[in-house]
Every structure is written in structure tokens, then in C-alpha cells.
Design a protein around this motif. Sequence first.
Motif, mmCIF file in Angstrom:
data_model
loop_
_atom_site.group_PDB
_atom_site.id
_atom_site.type_symbol
_atom_site.label_atom_id
_atom_site.label_comp_id
_atom_site.label_asym_id
_atom_site.label_seq_id
_atom_site.Cartn_x
_atom_site.Cartn_y
_atom_site.Cartn_z
ATOM 1 N N ALA A 175 0.819 -1.216 0.000
ATOM 2 C CA ALA A 175 0.000 0.000 0.000
ATOM 3 C C ALA A 175 0.851 1.264 0.000
ATOM 4 O O ALA A 175 0.327 2.358 -0.273
ATOM 5 C CB ALA A 175 -0.923 0.002 1.229
ATOM 6 N N THR A 214 -11.217 -1.367 9.235
ATOM 7 C CA THR A 214 -11.613 -0.223 8.416
ATOM 8 C C THR A 214 -11.262 1.088 9.107
ATOM 9 O O THR A 214 -10.824 2.049 8.461
ATOM 10 C CB THR A 214 -13.119 -0.287 8.102
ATOM 11 O OG1 THR A 214 -13.392 -1.507 7.399
ATOM 12 C CG2 THR A 214 -13.555 0.884 7.242
ATOM 13 N N TYR A 255 -5.109 -5.770 9.245
ATOM 14 C CA TYR A 255 -5.054 -4.675 10.211
ATOM 15 C C TYR A 255 -5.890 -5.014 11.443
ATOM 16 O O TYR A 255 -6.643 -4.183 11.965
ATOM 17 C CB TYR A 255 -5.537 -3.377 9.558
ATOM 18 C CG TYR A 255 -4.729 -2.984 8.351
ATOM 19 C CD1 TYR A 255 -3.502 -2.338 8.471
ATOM 20 C CD2 TYR A 255 -5.181 -3.278 7.057
ATOM 21 C CE1 TYR A 255 -2.753 -1.989 7.353
ATOM 22 C CE2 TYR A 255 -4.439 -2.929 5.927
ATOM 23 C CZ TYR A 255 -3.228 -2.286 6.089
ATOM 24 O OH TYR A 255 -2.491 -1.932 4.975
ATOM 25 N N ASP A 286 -1.277 -7.499 4.306
ATOM 26 C CA ASP A 286 -2.228 -7.214 3.232
ATOM 27 C C ASP A 286 -1.636 -7.616 1.885
ATOM 28 O O ASP A 286 -2.306 -8.221 1.047
ATOM 29 C CB ASP A 286 -2.588 -5.730 3.260
ATOM 30 C CG ASP A 286 -3.806 -5.396 2.422
ATOM 31 O OD1 ASP A 286 -4.792 -6.154 2.450
ATOM 32 O OD2 ASP A 286 -3.773 -4.362 1.726
ATOM 33 N N ARG A 315 -4.992 4.171 4.179
ATOM 34 C CA ARG A 315 -4.864 2.947 3.388
ATOM 35 C C ARG A 315 -6.080 2.749 2.487
ATOM 36 O O ARG A 315 -7.111 3.402 2.656
ATOM 37 C CB ARG A 315 -4.690 1.743 4.314
ATOM 38 C CG ARG A 315 -3.260 1.342 4.599
ATOM 39 C CD ARG A 315 -2.414 2.471 5.091
ATOM 40 N NE ARG A 315 -1.006 2.079 5.266
ATOM 41 C CZ ARG A 315 -0.076 2.934 5.673
ATOM 42 N NH1 ARG A 315 -0.376 4.189 5.937
ATOM 43 N NH2 ARG A 315 1.189 2.523 5.792
ATOM 44 N N SER A 316 -5.950 1.808 1.540
ATOM 45 C CA SER A 316 -7.029 1.538 0.595
ATOM 46 C C SER A 316 -8.298 1.109 1.325
ATOM 47 O O SER A 316 -8.254 0.328 2.285
ATOM 48 C CB SER A 316 -6.607 0.443 -0.383
ATOM 49 O OG SER A 316 -7.708 0.041 -1.175
ATOM 50 N N LEU A 317 -9.422 1.615 0.836
ATOM 51 C CA LEU A 317 -10.722 1.277 1.405
ATOM 52 C C LEU A 317 -11.514 0.344 0.496
ATOM 53 O O LEU A 317 -12.696 0.098 0.746
ATOM 54 C CB LEU A 317 -11.518 2.555 1.668
ATOM 55 C CG LEU A 317 -10.904 3.472 2.735
ATOM 56 C CD1 LEU A 317 -11.530 4.859 2.672
ATOM 57 C CD2 LEU A 317 -11.066 2.868 4.115
ATOM 58 N N ASP A 328 0.380 -3.597 6.398
ATOM 59 C CA ASP A 328 0.613 -3.422 4.955
ATOM 60 C C ASP A 328 1.237 -4.682 4.355
ATOM 61 O O ASP A 328 0.886 -5.097 3.239
ATOM 62 C CB ASP A 328 1.547 -2.237 4.706
ATOM 63 C CG ASP A 328 0.957 -0.902 5.139
ATOM 64 O OD1 ASP A 328 -0.278 -0.770 5.185
ATOM 65 O OD2 ASP A 328 1.754 0.010 5.430
ATOM 66 N N ARG A 377 -7.653 1.635 8.497
ATOM 67 C CA ARG A 377 -7.430 2.059 7.109
ATOM 68 C C ARG A 377 -7.803 3.530 6.924
ATOM 69 O O ARG A 377 -7.070 4.302 6.278
ATOM 70 C CB ARG A 377 -8.246 1.182 6.152
ATOM 71 C CG ARG A 377 -7.712 -0.234 5.991
ATOM 72 C CD ARG A 377 -8.626 -1.066 5.101
ATOM 73 N NE ARG A 377 -8.168 -2.435 4.922
ATOM 74 C CZ ARG A 377 -7.310 -2.835 3.994
ATOM 75 N NH1 ARG A 377 -6.810 -1.954 3.144
ATOM 76 N NH2 ARG A 377 -6.957 -4.100 3.900
ATOM 77 N N THR A 406 -14.187 -2.377 1.726
ATOM 78 C CA THR A 406 -14.648 -2.099 3.089
ATOM 79 C C THR A 406 -16.070 -1.561 3.065
ATOM 80 O O THR A 406 -16.596 -1.159 2.029
ATOM 81 C CB THR A 406 -13.742 -1.075 3.786
ATOM 82 O OG1 THR A 406 -13.810 0.182 3.080
ATOM 83 C CG2 THR A 406 -12.302 -1.561 3.819
#
Length: 230
Positions: free
Chosen positions: A45, A201, A141, A133, A209-211, A130, A204, A214
Motif C-alpha cells: 500500500a 476499516t 489490520y 495485506d 490505506r485503501s478502502l 501493509d 485504514r 470495506t
Amino acid sequence: MSAGPEVSESVRDAELPGRLLATERDAFMPLLRATPEERFGLRTACPGWTVRDVLAHCGAALIRVVEGRLEPGVFSPESNAVDVAERADWPLARVLDELERGFTEAGPVIAAAGGPLDPVALGEWVHAGDVRDAFGVPGAYAGEGAEAALDLLVIASRKRGKPLLRADLLDDDGLRDGRSLELGVAADGRAPARLTCDVPTLIRLCTGRSLVGTRYELAGAEEKELSLYA
């Protein structure tokens, strides 16, 4: 897990960052040691960084703390890039050994610093997420260190003056689990933002971070306002 009244320096849990680092070491290092070396080239990420780069940064940051090499500008993007580049030719085993040493030795130094270095432990835990993931590990996370990470997240959000946010947490089935957190600080004329989501979430959202994939409900603030690194 901390929630409700604002945390002051007088009630700081000086051992919390070290406990988080030790918990993460015990959970994370066996995963890394058992992972085939080719997977350390996977992208993460963090823009431009592979798994190996992230781990090199994490180890370098912790050893800087351990050795007291905290000159002005340390932990800036430029400083981080230099640390990663310096480790580009290291064998992977040396990168992992440095990281494990940092996880083990940084806690007491962070405790003695009085608070300014506490976010380093949170950042290490997020970067471990990260890596998980990137590896496709479920619950990247989350995990055993999540409660301590949330405590540090609450404190960091207040120190960085993020908007006041009241978060109701969901369990793995998407149901409210009875826990709530109060992050950030109040601003005159602005009502608290409200968020409903699960712990990963929340992490994130608060770390940029990328959602993707989510599900959450946010009112009274924009996503970018919640990120500690915005």
C-alpha cells in the motif's frame, strides 16, 4: 482500550508502545521467516515500496530509536528513502534480523522518551498490516495487537488535532459490538463526526490505506480529514 475522556500525558501508559512492538514481533516475525523470498518483492500500500522496502524502513526506524540517531528530518520521506536504499544490497535475513532486534529493543527507549516516540510503535504495527495485506493474510489490520494499536491511535489523533470523531465499532459479522472510541479534538462550531465500521476499516481510514472492499458509515467529516498522515 481507551475511550471517552481525553488522555493526558500524566496518565500515559509508557509501556504500551513496547507491549505492542513485542506482541507484533511474536506474531509477525514467524510469518516473515516462513515466507518464500520471492514474495518480498510484492508491492504494498506504500507507493513505490515492495514488502522488502517496507521491512527495511521499519527496521531502520526502530534501530534509529534504539541507537538515538534522531537528527532533525528523521522519518521524513527523504530520510526514509535513504534508509531503504542503504539496505538494498543486504541479504533478506539481515533485514529481518534488524527488524526483530528493533521490535525487541525499542520499547524501553520509547517508554523513556516521555511520549514523542509513541507513534513509532503505531506506525510499525500499521506497516506490518501493509505487509500482511500484500501477502493476502486475512485480518491484515487486526489481530492480537489491535487493542493496543487503537489506544495509540486515539492518542495520536488528539495530538495531531484531527476532527472530533465518535466511532462505533462492529464485529466480524457487521454487528455493533458495544465498543466506541472518541478520537480527535473538538472544534468550535463543529459537531462531532460519526463513524460506524469494524476495526480494520477504522485503521485504514485513519492511516490513509485503501478502502476497497470495506463497508462503513461516515457523517460529518471527509475521509481525508481522518488520516493521521494527511
